[in-house]
Design a protein around this motif. Sequence first.
Motif, PDB file in Angstrom:
ATOM      1  N   THR A 158     -29.166 -17.488 -18.403  1.00 23.59           N
ATOM      2  CA  THR A 158     -28.098 -18.496 -18.460  1.00 23.59           C
ATOM      3  C   THR A 158     -27.647 -18.759 -17.030  1.00 23.59           C
ATOM      4  OG1 THR A 158     -26.410 -16.775 -18.665  1.00 23.59           O
ATOM      5  CG2 THR A 158     -27.113 -17.844 -20.719  1.00 23.59           C
ATOM      6  N   LYS A 159     -27.154 -19.946 -16.787  1.00 27.42           N
ATOM      7  CA  LYS A 159     -26.565 -20.255 -15.477  1.00 27.42           C
ATOM      8  C   LYS A 159     -25.536 -21.361 -15.659  1.00 27.42           C
ATOM      9  CE  LYS A 159     -27.627 -21.841 -10.772  1.00 27.42           C
ATOM     10  NZ  LYS A 159     -28.671 -22.329  -9.847  1.00 27.42           N
ATOM     11  N   PHE A 160     -24.299 -21.032 -15.382  1.00 27.85           N
ATOM     12  CA  PHE A 160     -23.220 -22.011 -15.540  1.00 27.85           C
ATOM     13  C   PHE A 160     -22.460 -22.198 -14.224  1.00 27.85           C
ATOM     14  CE2 PHE A 160     -23.852 -20.030 -19.743  1.00 27.85           C
ATOM     15  CZ  PHE A 160     -24.203 -21.161 -20.471  1.00 27.85           C
ATOM     16  N   LEU A 161     -23.223 -22.215 -13.156  1.00 29.29           N
ATOM     17  CA  LEU A 161     -22.601 -22.337 -11.833  1.00 29.29           C
ATOM     18  C   LEU A 161     -21.988 -23.731 -11.630  1.00 29.29           C
ATOM     19  CD1 LEU A 161     -22.026 -20.935  -9.181  1.00 29.29           C
ATOM     20  CD2 LEU A 161     -24.322 -21.512  -8.404  1.00 29.29           C
ATOM     21  N   ARG A 162     -22.626 -24.731 -12.210  1.00 28.40           N
ATOM     22  CA  ARG A 162     -22.093 -26.091 -12.096  1.00 28.40           C
ATOM     23  C   ARG A 162     -20.653 -26.160 -12.630  1.00 28.40           C
ATOM     24  NH1 ARG A 162     -25.819 -30.434 -11.425  1.00 28.40           N
ATOM     25  NH2 ARG A 162     -27.589 -29.414 -12.391  1.00 28.40           N
ATOM     26  N   ASP A 189     -19.323 -17.058 -13.493  1.00 33.30           N
ATOM     27  CA  ASP A 189     -20.198 -17.132 -14.662  1.00 33.30           C
ATOM     28  C   ASP A 189     -20.782 -15.735 -14.817  1.00 33.30           C
ATOM     29  OD1 ASP A 189     -22.241 -17.457 -16.477  1.00 33.30           O
ATOM     30  OD2 ASP A 189     -23.585 -18.405 -15.013  1.00 33.30           O
ATOM     31  N   ALA A 190     -20.054 -14.916 -15.560  1.00 39.70           N
ATOM     32  CA  ALA A 190     -20.439 -13.510 -15.709  1.00 39.70           C
ATOM     33  C   ALA A 190     -20.776 -13.207 -17.161  1.00 39.70           C
ATOM     34  CB  ALA A 190     -19.298 -12.612 -15.226  1.00 39.70           C
ATOM     35  N   GLY A 191     -21.092 -14.234 -17.918  1.00 39.14           N
ATOM     36  CA  GLY A 191     -21.358 -14.023 -19.335  1.00 39.14           C
ATOM     37  C   GLY A 191     -20.059 -13.755 -20.079  1.00 39.14           C
ATOM     38  N   THR A 192     -20.170 -12.950 -21.122  1.00 36.77           N
ATOM     39  CA  THR A 192     -18.989 -12.607 -21.919  1.00 36.77           C
ATOM     40  C   THR A 192     -17.955 -11.866 -21.066  1.00 36.77           C
ATOM     41  OG1 THR A 192     -20.455 -12.272 -23.790  1.00 36.77           O
ATOM     42  CG2 THR A 192     -18.235 -11.342 -23.961  1.00 36.77           C
ATOM     43  N   ILE A 193     -16.715 -12.278 -21.198  1.00 41.29           N
ATOM     44  CA  ILE A 193     -15.632 -11.507 -20.571  1.00 41.29           C
ATOM     45  C   ILE A 193     -15.015 -10.649 -21.671  1.00 41.29           C
ATOM     46  CG2 ILE A 193     -13.420 -11.630 -19.365  1.00 41.29           C
ATOM     47  CD1 ILE A 193     -15.980 -12.468 -17.746  1.00 41.29           C
ATOM     48  N   VAL A 194     -15.330  -9.375 -21.616  1.00 40.85           N
ATOM     49  CA  VAL A 194     -14.949  -8.460 -22.684  1.00 40.85           C
ATOM     50  C   VAL A 194     -13.464  -8.132 -22.638  1.00 40.85           C
ATOM     51  CG1 VAL A 194     -15.187  -6.054 -23.383  1.00 40.85           C
ATOM     52  CG2 VAL A 194     -17.221  -7.452 -23.020  1.00 40.85           C
ATOM     53  N   SER A 195     -12.973  -7.891 -21.418  1.00 41.69           N
ATOM     54  CA  SER A 195     -11.591  -7.464 -21.251  1.00 41.69           C
ATOM     55  C   SER A 195     -10.920  -8.388 -20.245  1.00 41.69           C
ATOM     56  CB  SER A 195     -11.570  -6.012 -20.754  1.00 41.69           C
ATOM     57  OG  SER A 195     -10.253  -5.619 -20.483  1.00 41.69           O
ATOM     58  N   PRO A 196     -10.338  -9.479 -20.731  1.00 45.07           N
ATOM     59  CA  PRO A 196      -9.871 -10.531 -19.816  1.00 45.07           C
ATOM     60  C   PRO A 196      -8.875 -10.038 -18.768  1.00 45.07           C
ATOM     61  CG  PRO A 196      -9.638 -11.210 -22.122  1.00 45.07           C
ATOM     62  CD  PRO A 196     -10.074  -9.788 -22.139  1.00 45.07           C
ATOM     63  N   LYS A 197      -8.005  -9.139 -19.180  1.00 40.76           N
ATOM     64  CA  LYS A 197      -6.959  -8.696 -18.254  1.00 40.76           C
ATOM     65  C   LYS A 197      -7.548  -7.891 -17.095  1.00 40.76           C
ATOM     66  CE  LYS A 197      -2.290  -7.019 -18.675  1.00 40.76           C
ATOM     67  NZ  LYS A 197      -1.254  -6.803 -19.681  1.00 40.76           N
ATOM     68  N   THR A 198      -8.356  -6.897 -17.419  1.00 44.08           N
ATOM     69  CA  THR A 198      -8.923  -6.081 -16.342  1.00 44.08           C
ATOM     70  C   THR A 198      -9.982  -6.860 -15.569  1.00 44.08           C
ATOM     71  OG1 THR A 198     -10.467  -5.104 -17.925  1.00 44.08           O
ATOM     72  CG2 THR A 198      -8.452  -3.885 -17.481  1.00 44.08           C
ATOM     73  N   ALA A 199     -10.666  -7.782 -16.239  1.00 43.82           N
ATOM     74  CA  ALA A 199     -11.684  -8.593 -15.552  1.00 43.82           C
ATOM     75  C   ALA A 199     -11.018  -9.468 -14.493  1.00 43.82           C
ATOM     76  CB  ALA A 199     -12.439  -9.452 -16.552  1.00 43.82           C
ATOM     77  N   PRO A 207     -21.464 -16.235 -23.367  1.00 45.93           N
ATOM     78  CA  PRO A 207     -22.303 -15.038 -23.440  1.00 45.93           C
ATOM     79  C   PRO A 207     -23.741 -15.296 -23.033  1.00 45.93           C
ATOM     80  CG  PRO A 207     -21.768 -15.856 -25.634  1.00 45.93           C
ATOM     81  CD  PRO A 207     -20.966 -16.664 -24.675  1.00 45.93           C
ATOM     82  N   ASP A 208     -24.347 -14.303 -22.427  1.00 45.12           N
ATOM     83  CA  ASP A 208     -25.769 -14.349 -22.119  1.00 45.12           C
ATOM     84  C   ASP A 208     -26.434 -13.284 -22.986  1.00 45.12           C
ATOM     85  OD1 ASP A 208     -28.329 -14.125 -21.136  1.00 45.12           O
ATOM     86  OD2 ASP A 208     -27.727 -14.432 -19.047  1.00 45.12           O
ATOM     87  N   LEU A 209     -26.875 -13.702 -24.155  1.00 45.23           N
ATOM     88  CA  LEU A 209     -27.410 -12.716 -25.101  1.00 45.23           C
ATOM     89  C   LEU A 209     -28.848 -12.319 -24.771  1.00 45.23           C
ATOM     90  CD1 LEU A 209     -25.703 -14.105 -28.311  1.00 45.23           C
ATOM     91  CD2 LEU A 209     -25.084 -12.056 -27.001  1.00 45.23           C
ATOM     92  N   LEU A 210     -29.440 -12.994 -23.805  1.00 43.40           N
ATOM     93  CA  LEU A 210     -30.750 -12.528 -23.332  1.00 43.40           C
ATOM     94  C   LEU A 210     -30.567 -11.333 -22.402  1.00 43.40           C
ATOM     95  CD1 LEU A 210     -32.362 -15.999 -22.613  1.00 43.40           C
ATOM     96  CD2 LEU A 210     -33.158 -14.345 -24.326  1.00 43.40           C
ATOM     97  N   VAL A 218     -24.103  -7.703 -25.763  1.00 41.97           N
ATOM     98  CA  VAL A 218     -22.687  -8.030 -25.550  1.00 41.97           C
ATOM     99  C   VAL A 218     -22.573  -9.396 -24.871  1.00 41.97           C
ATOM    100  CG1 VAL A 218     -20.586  -7.327 -24.308  1.00 41.97           C
ATOM    101  CG2 VAL A 218     -21.959  -5.615 -25.490  1.00 41.97           C
ATOM    102  N   GLY A 219     -23.604  -9.764 -24.151  1.00 43.36           N
ATOM    103  CA  GLY A 219     -23.600 -11.057 -23.479  1.00 43.36           C
ATOM    104  C   GLY A 219     -23.013 -11.038 -22.088  1.00 43.36           C
ATOM    105  N   SER A 220     -22.783  -9.827 -21.555  1.00 41.79           N
ATOM    106  CA  SER A 220     -22.124  -9.698 -20.258  1.00 41.79           C
ATOM    107  C   SER A 220     -23.147  -9.628 -19.128  1.00 41.79           C
ATOM    108  CB  SER A 220     -21.267  -8.427 -20.258  1.00 41.79           C
ATOM    109  OG  SER A 220     -20.973  -8.047 -18.946  1.00 41.79           O
ATOM    110  N   LYS A 221     -22.839 -10.256 -17.996  1.00 42.02           N
ATOM    111  CA  LYS A 221     -23.773 -10.243 -16.861  1.00 42.02           C
ATOM    112  C   LYS A 221     -23.256  -9.421 -15.678  1.00 42.02           C
ATOM    113  CE  LYS A 221     -24.470 -14.869 -16.557  1.00 42.02           C
ATOM    114  NZ  LYS A 221     -25.182 -16.116 -16.158  1.00 42.02           N
ATOM    115  N   GLY A 222     -22.052  -8.875 -15.799  1.00 39.88           N
ATOM    116  CA  GLY A 222     -21.544  -8.059 -14.693  1.00 39.88           C
ATOM    117  C   GLY A 222     -20.640  -8.846 -13.775  1.00 39.88           C
TER     118      GLY A 222
END
Lengths: 327, 749, 212
Positions: B407-411, B636-646, B702-705, B709-713
Motif C-alpha cells: 500500500t502507499k498513501f503518500l499522496r 501512512d503507517a497502515g492501521t493506527i492501533v492506539s491513536p493516543k500513543t501513536a 490498513p495494509d493487510l499484505l 493487523v494492517g500496521s506498517k510501523g
Amino acid sequence: MIQFQFERASTVKASVNAMVNNGNARFIAGGTNLVDLMKRNVMTPTKLVDINAVPLKDIQQKNGVISIGALALNSQVADNKIIQEKYPLLSKALNAGASAQIRNMATVGGNIMQRTRCSYFYDTTLPCNKRQPGSGCGALDGLNRMHAIFGTSKDCIAVHPSDMCVALVALDATVVVAGPKGERRIPFEEFHRLPGSQPAKDNTLQNNEMIISVEIPDNEFNKNAHYFKVRDRASYAFALISVAAALNMDGKVIKEARLAMGGVAHKPWRLKEAEKSLVGKQATEEVFKQAAEIAMQGAKAYKYNAFKLKLGPNVIVEALKNAAGLV
Amino acid sequence: MDDTFFDKKDYKPLDRVDGRMKVTGAARYSAEYTLPNLAYGVLVGSTIAKGTIRSIDSKAAERAPGVIAVISHQNVIEVPGYQPDATQSTEPKVGGGPLRVFYDNKVYSNDQPIAIVVASSLEKAQYGASLVKVQYNKEEHITDFEANAGKAVVAAAAKKNPKSPTADYDRGQKDAFQTAPFKVEAEYVLPTEMHNPMELQAITAHWEADDKLTIYDKVQGTKTTQKTFAKEWAIPDQNVKVIATFVGGAFGNGLHSWPHESAAIIAAKQVKRPVKLVLTREQMFTMVGYRPRTWQKIQMGATKDGKLVAINHNSIGQTSVYEEFTESTLAQTRMMYASPSVSTRYRLLPLNVATPIWMRGPGEATGAFALESAMDEMAHAIGMDPIEFRILNYTESDPDKNMPWSTKFLRECYEEGKKRIGWENRKLKPGLLRDGEWLVGYGMGTGTFGANRGPATIHAELNKDGNLVMHCAITDIGPGTATAMVQIASNTTGIATEKIVFHLGSSEFPNAGLQGGSSTVNSVGPAVQAACNALKQQLITMAAGKNASAFGSAKPEDIMLDQGNMQITGNMSAKLALGDLLKQNNVEKIETTQESKASENGKQYSMNAFSMHFAMVHVHPLTGQVRVKKIVCCADAGTIVSPKTAESQMIGGATGGIGMALMEDAVMDHRFGRYVTKDFGDYHVPVHADVPDIDVYFVNKPDLLADPVGSKGLGEIAIIGVAPAIANAVFNATGKRVRELPITPDKLI
Amino acid sequence: MNKNKTTGKSEEEENHESRRDFLKTTSILTAIAVSPVAVSKAAEYNLGEKINHALETTPVNLTINGIKKQLAVEPRSTLLDVLREQLNLTGTKKGCDYGQCGACTVHVNGQRVLSCLSLAIMQDGKQVTTIEGLSKGDELHPMQQAFIKHDGFQCGYCTPGQIMSAVACINEGHAENKEDIKEFMSGNICRCGAYPNIVKAIQEVKNGGQKI
C-alpha cells in the motif's frame, strides 16, 4: 567524589574563621556548580563550609542603593517586586540563566563565584591551565567555538558563564566582601579578572574572604532595559553571546547608557566606550550600529569562534533596539 | 475494506495502561531493583584513543574504604565465550565483532572501559575509580573523519553478497546526470549524534548460581540479550534471565550488547555478589553507540518540466576499527522517486572510536537529510513548488525492487499536510516572508521505512473472572506496546480493555524480537490476534458443547463475543459472561500459545511506511536564531492501533528531528580523540521552549499484505524527513542552504 | 526498612549507635573523626566496614513525604543517591547527575530543586517531597491525572521530575500562559519528546484552579 570534612557556619565571622589556614577549603551554599565540579573531580576541596545558615538572604533598599544578600536565591531575586520594577535588567538576566530548579538553589554569591564551563576545564584528562596550572590551554588550538574574543591570553581563553553578572556589571554594582580584617567593597567590574598568566584565579576574592552582599545604586534605567541572549537552543543553554543594555531616555534622546556582554571574556565584559558614544544621541539603529562597532574594537577570534565577531555587534544592536522600544 | 481497525462507534482512545505506574514513580527501571548484598560497579575508561595498557595500578583504589575489587584484563576471570583474535579482526577493513571488555591490553578508542571498580556503595566505587592509575603505550590514533575520508572501504556484507543493500547499485544510464538539463550537485554532512535516552544505561547482574544468571538490563530485546550472554558464558539459554520491564528510552542504543553489560556480569561473578552498574552521562557518549558521522554527496539531474532523470548518491559513514556497522542510508534514494537512472555507493570509514548503533530512523534519516534537501534544491533550481516536484516524480511501484507497493498513501499525506501547515502562504522565492523582525519559511521532507514483520509468540489465558492475561518477551522503550496490544486483544475478543493485561519485558516470556525497526505492532500484534482468536475458538467450542443452552443449538459462526459476553447473532436474549462459561464448565482458565511468523509477502510486494513532515520556521536574520513555529506530521503507517500513543510517538519523532536539525552535535577534539560535548550541558537536545505545537495526521488505512493487523510501523518514519523539512524551511526563510547539520546560529549570520 | 533479626533495630539505628559507641571508646580517632585521613586509616587497620561506616557518616534528620527519618549519610552523598540507594525511593530519577536534565527534581521545603546537586547532609531538618509522596494514598494528584489524560510521557523516565516541576511551576506563578510554561519547564528534558502534551497537562491543572 573525594571525602571531605563538613562544617556548618551560621555567622560571617565563623564562616571566615573556618577558612583560616586551609587553602583547600571551600564555602558551599546552593552547590549547583561546586557539587557538579566535585563529582567530576575538577575541584577537590578537603573541607566544605556550609554557609546557608548565615543570615544573608535579604533584599533591602537603603541610602540610594539596593542591597542583595549573598545568599539570596537567584529565583528570589528574579521574582522580587522591587527588582522587577527598578532593576528589570537584573531580573531578565537571571531568568535567562540556567533552569527554574537551579535558580531555586543557586545564590547570588554562588552565581558570581561560578566557574567557566570550558570543556577542557571539565575533563580532567585534558590540558587546562585553570584547573591544572602549567598543563596548557586545550581550547587555544582546540575546539573553541564557545570561547572568548576579548581579554584572552595564551594561557586561557575561557569565558565566564554567568548571565546575572552581565547585568550587574552593567548596573555599576559593588560586591561587598568580608574577611579576617573586616569588610571591603569591590566594584563589580574589578571583581572578576582576566586570565593573564594566572588563569587559575577567576577573581580578586581572597581565599579567606566571603561575599556578603551585592549593592546596586539607584538608577533611571528601569524603563528601557533589555537582556538579549543568543544560544544554541531556545532555553537552558549557556550564551554564545549575550548583551545587557540599559538606557535612560529623554524622549528619543539617550541621556545615559549601560552596556555589557556575556560569553565573550573571562569576565562579564563592560562596554564603556560604546556607552559614551550613545550619550546625547537619538536612539536609532544607525547610532546603535556605531556603538556596536566601537564595542567590538580589540576583539580577537580563534579558529571556531570567528562568528562571534559578527554575532557580537548584531546582538548589541538587537539588545539596544529592544531596550529603546524600537522592536 | 473498513476504514479503520477500530470501526466500533464507541471506541475511545485508550490511556497508557502503564501510565499510573509511570506517574507515581512505581515503575522500576534496570537500576532500581533491590537485591541482598548488592555491590556497585563504576567503570574506568581509557584516556588514550589507541595503544596498549602498560600497567594498571589499582593499589590505592583497593585500599580505599569499601572497595571490594578492581577488575581489569590483568586479573579478570576467564570469559568462555570470548573469541580469540584470529576471528576478531583488529584492523578490520571489514567484519570484526563487539569489543571484548577486559580481554587484553589493547585500546581502540578513547574512554574504552578498561577496568571496573566494585565497592559496597556507589560513592565508594566512584571514588575508587578515580584512584586507578593507568600507564599506556600510546599509538597514533585516527579519529578525524574529514582528514581520513579517503580511507573508506566497502562493507563486508557487500563484498560477500553483491545483492546486499550496502553493495554498489546502478540502474539506467551511467551518464544520465552529466547530460541532464538541470543539475544539483552537493555534499551533506550529518555529525555524530547521541541517542541520549533520559535513563542512563544500567544493568544489575546477579549470578543466582554458578551457571545461572539474572540481569536487570536496559535492552530492546530480552531474548537476543539472553542468547548473547548465554553464549558469552557458555551456559544454556534458559539459564540466563533478562528482565527489562521498563526501559527509560533507548532510540536504538539497546539493540546491541555493550561492554559495560559484560563488565557488570564479570564483576558479579568475580566478587560473588550482585553488581549494579549505571553509566555516567559522559559514558553514554562513548560506550553505548551513536548515530555515525556521515558524509554524503548527491548528484541530481532533472528536466525543466520537473522530471528526474538521475540521482547519484554516495555516502561514507564511520565505524569502529574492531566492528563493522552498516545502515540503510541509501535505501530511500533507490525507491522513493521515479528516476530512471540511480546509482548509490556506500562506504565505511573505520576510526578509533566506539562502534555506532542504529539511532531512531537510522540510516534512512541520515539519507533523507541529503535526498530531501537535494530535492528541495532541485525544485528551487527549476523554480517549482517542492510538493509539485515530488508528485511529478511519484512512483506507483517500487523502482528498486520492481514490485508493486503493498500500500502507499503518500499522496494523501502531501494533500493533507499542505492544508494543515498553510502551504499556500509559502513563497516560491526565499526570503520574502516576514513576521516582525523574523524571516518566515516553509519546508517539507518525505520519509519512508520498511514494514518489517518478524516472528512473535504470545501466551494468553482467560480466567474465570473474565480477565485476559497475555505474556510476551517484547520490550517497551516508550511507544506504548502494552497499550497497543491490549487494544488489539480487546478488539479481537470484545473483552473490555480494563480486563486485559499484557506482561512484557522478560526473557521468561514467549519469544519476540527486538523492539526496533518499527516492527513491534506488526510482529507482536498478529500474535496477539492469533492467540485471541484461538481463545475465542475454544470458548465457542465450549459454549457449543452445552447442548442445553441456546449456544448449544446455535451455529458456531453465529456465536460472537462482545463486552466480555458471548452472544448469538439474531438472538440478543442469549448472553453469557465469558467467566461464567468457564465456571459452568468447572474450568479455572483456558490458555493458548500462538506464534505469528514473519511475512512472506515481501517476496511479491514492496512493503513500506511513508511519512511527510512540514515545518514552518522563524529565523532571526541578525542573530541566526531559528525557532520552529509549527510542525505537521502526516503518516501512512497502515492501521493506527492506539491513536493516543501513536500521536505521541509522532510528536516525539518530530522533536527528535528538531534536535537533529538545529542542535545535536557530538564534537571530538581529534588531538585527543575525545568528545568535548559530552553531557546535556554541551550536547544540546530540544527543551520545552524549542518545541512548538505538533499536528499529527494519520491516513489510517490498513495494509493487510504487510500483516493481519494492517500496521506498517511508526517509530522510524516519525523522525525520517523532519530534519530536511526544517533545513528546507530555513532555506525558504533566508535563502541560505545549510548542508552540514546542525543549523546553529553561527551558520546563518 | 531492614531490621536486624537479633536486635530488632534498623540498620540505620545500628549504624548510628555503632558510631556513637565507637566514638565513646576510641578517643584518638574522635579527634579526627569524619576526616578522610581517619577513614583511610581505619581501612588500613582493617577496622571493619561497620566502623568505617560509622566514621564516615553523619546523622541527618529529614522529613521525606511526611515521614521523619534519621539517616546516616556520608557528607559527599547527594540527596538523589540517598533517596534511590538508601531509601529505595526510586521514583526520583538520575538522568545526568550534573544538574542538566531535571529528572531528579524534588521539592525541598516546597521549592523544586535538583536532588543530584543537593548534598543530603545539607538538607538536615528539611521537608522533602518526592513523586512517591505526591498522591494521597490511591488518589492521584491532579497533575498525575492530567499527565495520564494528555499522554505527557512515553518511556516514563523523566516523568516524575516533570510532574514535580510542573506542580511547582504553577505554584510559583510561572504557568500563566503557554510560553511561560515552556520557558519555566525547560529545565526538564524529555528525550521521547512529550513536551506539547506535558504543556497541555499543566494548562489543564492550572485552569482547573485546584489547590495543588
